[in-house]
Structures are given as C-alpha cells and as structure tokens.
Design an enzyme around this catalytic site. Structure first.
Site, PDB file in Angstrom:
ATOM      1  N   HIS A 467      19.493  72.582  43.768  1.00 53.27           N
ATOM      2  CA  HIS A 467      18.110  72.612  44.240  1.00 53.27           C
ATOM      3  C   HIS A 467      17.163  73.199  43.206  1.00 53.27           C
ATOM      4  O   HIS A 467      15.989  72.826  43.155  1.00 53.27           O
ATOM      5  CB  HIS A 467      18.034  73.262  45.618  1.00 53.27           C
ATOM      6  CG  HIS A 467      18.629  72.327  46.616  1.00 53.27           C
ATOM      7  ND1 HIS A 467      19.960  72.391  46.971  1.00 53.27           N
ATOM      8  CD2 HIS A 467      18.131  71.225  47.198  1.00 53.27           C
ATOM      9  CE1 HIS A 467      20.231  71.378  47.773  1.00 53.27           C
ATOM     10  NE2 HIS A 467      19.141  70.655  47.934  1.00 53.27           N
ATOM     11  N   GLU A 704      24.897  59.447  52.293  1.00 54.00           N
ATOM     12  CA  GLU A 704      25.242  60.612  51.469  1.00 54.00           C
ATOM     13  C   GLU A 704      26.728  60.918  51.477  1.00 54.00           C
ATOM     14  O   GLU A 704      27.185  61.781  50.730  1.00 54.00           O
ATOM     15  CB  GLU A 704      24.505  61.850  51.985  1.00 54.00           C
ATOM     16  CG  GLU A 704      23.011  61.763  51.809  1.00 54.00           C
ATOM     17  CD  GLU A 704      22.321  62.990  52.367  1.00 54.00           C
ATOM     18  OE1 GLU A 704      21.870  63.815  51.576  1.00 54.00           O
ATOM     19  OE2 GLU A 704      22.240  63.098  53.606  1.00 54.00           O
ATOM     20  N   ASP A 728      24.295  64.112  47.077  1.00 47.64           N
ATOM     21  CA  ASP A 728      25.423  64.427  47.948  1.00 47.64           C
ATOM     22  C   ASP A 728      26.501  63.352  47.870  1.00 47.64           C
ATOM     23  O   ASP A 728      27.685  63.658  47.917  1.00 47.64           O
ATOM     24  CB  ASP A 728      24.943  64.596  49.398  1.00 47.64           C
ATOM     25  CG  ASP A 728      24.410  66.015  49.618  1.00 47.64           C
ATOM     26  OD1 ASP A 728      25.071  66.958  49.152  1.00 47.64           O
ATOM     27  OD2 ASP A 728      23.336  66.161  50.222  1.00 47.64           O
ATOM     28  N   CYS A 775      17.185  57.974  46.797  1.00 49.25           N
ATOM     29  CA  CYS A 775      16.285  59.131  46.705  1.00 49.25           C
ATOM     30  C   CYS A 775      16.968  60.327  46.063  1.00 49.25           C
ATOM     31  O   CYS A 775      16.405  61.411  46.022  1.00 49.25           O
ATOM     32  CB  CYS A 775      15.722  59.491  48.073  1.00 49.25           C
ATOM     33  SG  CYS A 775      16.987  59.907  49.282  1.00 49.25           S
TER      34      CYS A 775
HETATM   35  C1  PEP Z   1      20.707  63.656  48.065  1.00 54.11           C
HETATM   36  O1  PEP Z   1      21.687  64.228  48.546  1.00 54.11           O
HETATM   37  O2  PEP Z   1      20.775  62.846  47.145  1.00 54.11           O
HETATM   38  C2  PEP Z   1      19.357  63.943  48.584  1.00 54.11           C
HETATM   39  C3  PEP Z   1      18.321  63.247  48.193  1.00 54.11           C
HETATM   40  O3  PEP Z   1      19.233  64.997  49.433  1.00 54.11           O
HETATM   41  P1  PEP Z   1      19.201  66.532  48.990  1.00 54.11           P
HETATM   42  O4  PEP Z   1      19.181  66.568  47.508  1.00 54.11           O
HETATM   43  O5  PEP Z   1      17.998  67.150  49.604  1.00 54.11           O
HETATM   44  O6  PEP Z   1      20.483  67.059  49.571  1.00 54.11           O
HETATM   45 MG    MG Z   2      21.484  65.340  50.380  1.00 57.06          MG
END
Ligand code: PEP
Ligand code: MG
Length: 846
Positions: A467, A704, A728, A775
C-alpha cells in the site's frame, strides 16, 4: 580518459574560467551543486559567454549539449565546469564547444562560447559552477571572492588530500637500516577488511619498526586502519609488507600472521545479505544497491533516513584553530568513553566497537581533520570532512565488503559530532529534493509527507504492490522497495541518484552519472508533459481498438487529479480510507456525502466504487475483528460481511443514494464464487427497493483470487463487469505475500500463471458479452500494458498521474499484433522471460 597523475602533492592553482562575480557554493541556486554533490567548488555569475580552461589538462568529459565539461589536470584533479543551472534542458541551444573530448588544453584556452542572453532567459540561472569532482583526493585550500576575470584571476587553490590513494612513485620509507619486504596472500575471509586491519595495526604496535602495506600502486602505513581499508585488497590477493627499523622482521611476522589468520565470527563484519533480485544485481558496482520499482522516475538528492534528523555542522570555526583542536580532542575522548561503556553493556558487539575505537585514533583521519582545522574549519566540519573523504575512498572500491565498512566510519562520524554537541535538526527541515529512506513507510507516514521537498522514497523492505507503493504512485513520487538492510548503512545526507524505473540507487555517483540522471529526468519530464497535452482525449490503439483509461482513487483530491490528468472514468474507488483514522465506522449519511462529493468532482465521468476491503494488510482497529492466524487468507474483503453485515449495509445504503443514478457502479472485492455474488446482489436489490430506487445499479466483481478467475464464465453470467485486481491475484496465484521484501522481485504480475488467469477471465467474460478491466498496479506497467490489451482487457485503471502515460502507450500499439504476441507469451516459463519478450515486441524507454 585521464592523464597520468604527477606531482600530486604540489598545490594546483585554477584560474577563473569565466569573467564575473564569485558566488559561494552554498549560494548556488541548485541543491545538487550547493550540497556539494558534484564536489566542493565555487560558483561564478558570468558577465560574458566565454568559458576558458582553468588549468592545463585533458578534456576528459564533454556533454553533447556543450554546457558542461570536465578537465583532468596534469596532477589528476578532475575539474568540472558547468555553465548555468539546468542548462541541459536547453539541448545545446546557445552553446558552441570549441574542443572535443580527449583534447589536451592549456590554462586560458577557449573551451566553450555560449550565448549568455539565451542562458539567462531560458535556464533557471546563469550561475556556473567549478567543482572538484574527485574531492576525496583533492581539497580546496583557497577560494577567490568578488569579481574575477577569466584566464587571469586565480579562482581556487586545490591540494592533494593526504591519506588518500598514493601513487607507486611515493617516496621510499624513511627509517634506519634496509627495508625488509615480504609478500603475503590475504587468506583471511573478506581480505583486508576492518578487523584484520585493526589487528595488524595492533600487532605492530610497540615494536621499533615502521610497516607499510603495498597493494598494486597503493600503499598504506599499518598504523592507519582507514588507509589499510582504502587499499581495497580483497580475499586471495597478494600484498607486500615493507618494514624498516630494528624490529622490522618481528613486525612483518606479526602483521603477516594477522593478515592470513582466519577471523572468528567474520559474518558480523560482512555487509547485510543481499536480497534476491530479478536483474543481475551481482553485476552492479559496489556503490549501487538494487531494489524493485514501486513507482517509476528518477531523483537526485540527499538521502535522509526518516526518523533521523539531519546534523547541521557550521563550516567555519568561531574560535582559534587551537580552540577547535582542543574541542576535537575532548570530543574524541568522550566518544571513546562512550564506546568503552557500550562494549561493557554489549559484549557481543565488542569486536565491532573495538574497530570504532581504533578509528577514533586513526592517524590519517586525525591528520586530515587537524589540517582542516588549521584552515579555519570548525572541529565538527573538519571531522566530518576527514571521515567522508575516507568513506568516499571505500565506497569506490570494487569490493562490497570493504565498501560496506564505510558504515563504521559514518557511525564514528555521528558519535564524535554528538560529542561536539551537534544534534540532528528536528524533522520538518528536510533538505530540498530529499530522498527519504526507511525500512518501510506506513500509509500514514506517506500522508504526512512534505511533497514539496521529497523527491523519492526508498525502502529497505516492502513490495511493489504494497500500500505504500500504491500511495507513492498516487503522489507521483519515484519509489524503490526491497533494497535490503544495506540501505541503512548509507549515511544521512549522502547525495544519491535513485533510478526507480531501473530499480537502483547509487550512493556514490560519479559526476557523469549525475549528469546522465539529470538528462534522463528531463527527458522523462518532457515526455510526460507531451503525454499530458493529449490526455483528455479518448484512447484507441493504432488499429482502432478502444481502451478506457480510468483512475484509481481514494479521496476527492484524487478525483480532482483524475479529472486534471484526463482519466476517462474512475475504475476503482478504494473506500477503506473512509473507515480509517477514526473511532467508529462511518454512518449512511457520511458514506453518501463522501461519494456524492467525488461524483460531483468527476464532472459526468462514472465511478466504480468498491465496497469495504479491510483485513490482512489493511486493518481498522475499532472493528475489533477476531485475531487470525493467517489474515491474508481470512476475513478479507467481501467475506467481512459474514461477520459484520451492518458495515456493508450502511455502505450500500449510502452508495445507492448517490445522484444521478447510473453514474455509480458497485464493485465487490475478494469474491470467490457465484453464490457469494448472488447473496450480495440480492441484498443490494433489497436495499434499493427499500429506498424506492427502481433504476438497476451495475454490480461488478473483482478478480483477485485464482478461484474467481477460473470461474469467470460463471461470475460473468451474473456480474455486469469484471475488474482484475492483479496485486492480490499475483499474491494468491504465486503464494507470495505482496509486502514481502525478499519476494518483491519475484512477485511479478507478468508471471505466465497470472497471465493465463487474465486470459481465462477475459474468455469467461466474453461468453456473456461482459467487459474486463484491470485495476491492479500491472495496468500502469509499460511492459504489461500491451500484454493486457492483447489478452482482450478493455479498461485499464491506474493512479491518476499515470493516466497520460498509459494513454500514450496504448496509442502506440497495434491491437492485432498485441493479440498475436500476447497469446505466445502465455507459453513462456517465467515473468523474466515475459518481460524480456515484451520489451523486444514493444520497446519503450521508461
Ligand atoms: C488489487 O488487489 O489488485 C487491487 C486493485 O486491490 P488492492 O490493491 O486495494 O488490494
Ligand atoms: Mg486487492
């Protein structure tokens, strides 16, 4: 090309290369120069556009743009001449070089003619710099001030710094009797590093002998540990011992014994283990550390360890040289007493601290420091300069073990500076262009970041999809993760070059490297600005395949960035932030207001709002969820509704009330199968009916986990769209924690197994005419974009600041070719092979 050094010890007088007013280096309006990154030197505000040679020598480097060159003097000093600030951006306009690289020149020769008016108008400043690029070997004795005339006034007097590399032509050893010589092969693991050096020194102590160690064309007295380290003699190499005095034979025996002795607990002295890398980190020079790119870009600036303040030390003494010498003596004694206490309290580290104590009385360091003091420098400045000159020598050695010993010197530097009463300045006084380093950054660290001053982030740990990495991309700050513990050994304020795109940080960059980095940074900025001009337009490949390029956002500020950077829509609104940093979960009205504000900001663009995705690495304290043994495989994402359905209900009610209907879609995270989707879909319809909403809201599913990708055909029957969360999906497919530093290079979304799941998802969705987006971070990866397009993904959702570059990348592609090549990539064996093949098929430059 460099000339053969000669007469190193005589002072070199450099004539002013420009006519104009002298500007002290700290006042040069560019932190790269004023911070001494290109070496100690001086500025001149030029009054005319003629650059002359300041000394006899050879043009060892000439920028293609003619704005900068280096003359290597006959004595070996590398004199960098840089006209104006950021003049590389002029691309050569107004500059006319009259010499070529390799040319031999004499003091006063005309080197470059330049149009001063153009430089003044177009560059950041016309102030030009003369700097000694190999400042570890030479230091400046005298500097001119006021006005100077090119080719006539002396500008700087430069002197060889004693204690640095000496030439083979150094005078023979003084002393009684003939010199005794003995060759010794360094069988001690790691060669002549700190502890063998300290023991060798100790062994010769008290004997009536002077011993020197010779290696190649270098020589060092055995009583100076730093000089011994500076030889750079690695394991297995042969050194020569040269001794004079009545006990020369005894001394040579004693020293030789220490150099061949296997040392206990060698590992304590070894640099931290390097992490595995996808690239050929082993081939990197010792002053470069490899990492994994978390946010692309290049930065040049002082490295600041987060949590460690910068120690400001005044350059000049306020008292006499004798006062400063005395202060230095007291500080050295205090530092020594501190180390003695440390050894008592931490016997396990006694060996290391014993080396530090030896450094406190090292003759080379002390001589250099006292010499600086004699030139009017403060004790702190003198000590720091002496240490840094030696640390620079070590950092350039072609031996990571010895280069790593620079950390010992830095430790000793800090210890003495503290004893002199210098304390780190409080945070908040970050230098401009700071490269902030830490083990890892938390999202809240990054939220509090001084964006104006931070040029890059470098983390010892972390992963490319952690993150912290996501936030760095949002902030548009280059970021490097998983560099390893060696990062902590770089001393505070070291000027570094971070090439996050290439996954490397150089902590002893040569002047040429810095210039290269600046040129590349400028090129990237130009590309970015061109891309941004076209960002507002819709995007299609050359052969007409439309790709929506959307933004990943979390706040209304991000929504504004998304609009400003030409995003077609919002492809992922992460709602976790709304739940964080508070005492209780938000209520329905708060949800509605937050989403409504964002929808209003988006000026007609649609938004995909993801329901709460906490759990695992995204924790929210007040939810008081039961502890889990393995949170990444626990109550994450949509599964949370099993234990806290109230949270999801409130969020859905808020979402359903956002106006106008149709502008918002709902996306569910961490779905694994159809019954889960149907349950939530039914609940959404119930809640919509309860508030009298008749318009159907679109509900999509995040892919995911491998289960969802494999069942994409089933999910697509009931979902309105699928969006692949590759962060993920990669972690769950490869069973590699997305935040694990040692796996950061391997946890690559371009792994063929992940690509096959992307392919399965698109094929499954196509059976029901549904579209698929991506995404995860992969959507902005220039190597991955053509592959995703080729596999049939039709929406890419990326950090707002990345939208223009991704649009430009898509516009350069041919969909038919992408399809053909992407299909072939599915049968490759590793992410490394896929990346290499992608770069061949779709070359790009960062
Ligand atoms: C992902 O897992 O690719 C995603 C976009 O969600 P996050 O990064 O918020 O877990
Ligand atoms: Mg994710």
């Amino acid at each position: 090309m460099t000339t053969q050094p000669r007469l190193r010890t005589s002072p070199i007088v450099l004539l002013a290369p420009l006519t104009g007013r002298v500007v002290p280096l700290p006042d040069v309006p560019d932190p790269v120069f004023s911070g001494g990154m290109l070496g100690d030197g001086i500025g001149i505000d030029p009054a005319e556009g003629r650059l002359l040679a300041p000394c006899d020598g050879v043009v060892s480097q000439l920028a293609g743009t003619g704005h900068a060159l280096t003359i290597t003097s006959e004595e070996g000093a590398e004199v960098l001449l840089h006209i104006g600030i950021d003049t590389v951006e002029l691309g050569g306009e107004g500059f006319h070089a009259l010499v070529a690289e390799g040319a031999r020149v004499h003091a006063g020769d005309l080197l470059v003619e330049f149009d001063l008016a153009t430089v003044r108008r177009k560059a950041r400043s016309a102030v030009s710099v003369v700097a000694i690029a190999n400042g570890d070997a030479y230091h400046i004795d005298q500097r001119a001030d006021g006005d100077v005339t090119a080719g006539q006034a002396p500008l700087l007097t430069v002197r060889w710094a004693s204690g640095t590399e000496q030439s083979a032509a150094a005078p023979p050893l003084p002393g009684e009797g003939p010199a005794l010589r003995r060759s010794v092969r360094l069988t001690a693991p790691g060669g002549l590093h700190a502890r063998p050096a300290a023991r060798a020194r100790h062994a010769a102590r008290g004997l009536d002998a002077r011993v020197e160690v010779l290696f190649g064309d270098r020589r060092a007295p055995v009583d100076s540990v730093v000089a011994l380290l500076g030889l750079g003699a690695g394991e297995g190499t042969i050194v020569e011992l040269l001794a004079t005095g009545s006990q020369a034979a005894l001394a040579v025996d004693a020293v030789a014994r220490e150099l061949v002795r296997a040392i206990d607990a060698e590992t304590a002295d070894a640099p931290p283990a390097a992490l595995p890398r996808s690239g050929d980190a082993a081939a990197l020079p010792p002053h470069v550390l490899a990492g994994v790119c978390a946010a692309p870009g290049i930065a040049i600036g002082p490295l600041v360890h987060a949590g460690v303040g910068v120690i400001d030390v005044p350059e000049f003494a306020t008292g006499t040289a004798a006062d400063e010498d005395h202060r230095l003596d007291l500080a050295l004694a205090a530092a020594d007493a501190g180390l003695t206490a440390l050894v008592r309290n931490a016997p396990a580290a006694a060996d290391i601290f014993a080396v530090h104590r030896v450094l406190l009385e090292d003759p080379v360091l002390l001589d250099a420091a006292r010499e600086h003091v004699s030139f009017g420098k403060s004790a702190g400045y003198a000590w720091r300069s002496a240490i840094r000159a030696q640390a620079g020598v070590l950092a350039r050695l072609d031996d990571p073990l010895l280069a790593g010993r620079a950390a010992d010197l830095r430790d000793v530097e800090q210890r003495v500076l503290h004893a002199l009463g210098h304390a780190p300045s409080p945070r908040g006084t970050l230098p401009d262009g700071a490269v902030l380093a830490a083990d890892d950054f938390t999202p809240s660290d990054l939220a509090a970041l001084d964006r104006e001053r931070v040029a890059a982030l470098v983390m010892a740990r972390g992963g490319a999809t952690s993150h912290a990495a996501i936030i760095a991309r949002h902030l548009g700050i280059p970021a490097l993760v998983a560099v390893g513990d060696a990062l902590h050994a770089i001393r505070n304020e070291t000027q570094v070059v971070v090439d996050a795109t290439a996954g490397r940080i150089d902590f002893a960059p040569a002047a040429l490297e810095i210039e290269r980095a600046r040129t590349e940074r400028q090129r990237l900025a130009n590309v970015r600005s061109t891309n941004r001009q076209a960002a507002g337009e819709a995007t299609a490949t050359r052969d007409g395949r439309h790709i929506e390029v959307a933004a990943n956002i979390a706040t209304n500020g991000d929504a504004r960035d998304a609009v400003d950077h030409g995003a077609d829509a919002v492809g992922l609104l992460r709602t976790e932030l709304l739940f964080m940093h508070r005492q209780a979960a938000p209520g329905i009205a708060e949800h509605r207001a937050a989403y409504q504000e964002i929808v209003d900001t988006l000026q007609g663009r649609s938004a995909i709002i993801r329901t709460l995705d906490v759990g695992a690495d995204k924790s929210v304290g007040y939810l008081a969820l039961p502890p889990e043994q393995n949170p990444a495989l626990g109550l994450r994402g949509i599964r949370l509704a099993q234990v806290r359905p109230d949270l999801l209900d409130d969020q859905l009610r808020g979402l359903l009330a956002v106006q106008p209907f149709g502008r918002v879609r709902i996306m569910l995270p961490m779905v694994t199968d159809v019954p889960e989707l149907l349950r939530i879909r039914a609940r959404i319809d119930e809640l919509a009916e309860a508030i009298g909403r008749t318009a159907r809201i679109e509900v999509g599913v995040m892919i995911e986990v491998p289960a969802a990708a494999l069942l994409a055909d089933q999910l697509a029957r009931h979902a309105d769209f699928l969006s692949i969360g590759t962060n993920d999906l990669t972690q769950y497919t490869l069973a590699m924690d997305r935040g694990h530093p040692a796996l950061a290079a391997q946890a690559d979304s371009l792994h063929p197994a992940v690509l096959r799941l992307v392919d399965a998802t698109v094929r499954g969705a196509a059976q029901h005419g549904k579209w698929v987006g991506v995404c995860g971070a992969m959507a902005a990866d220039p190597d991955a974009v053509p592959v995703l397009v080729g596999l049939g993904v039709s929406e890419l959702s990326v950090a707002p600041l990345a939208v223009p570059d991704v649009k430009a990348r898509v516009r350069g592609l041919d969909y038919t070719q992408c399809r053909r090549v992407a299909a072939e990539l599915l049968s490759l064996a590793s992410a490394t092979e896929v990346r290499a093949a992608s770069r061949v098929a779709w070359p790009h430059r960062g």
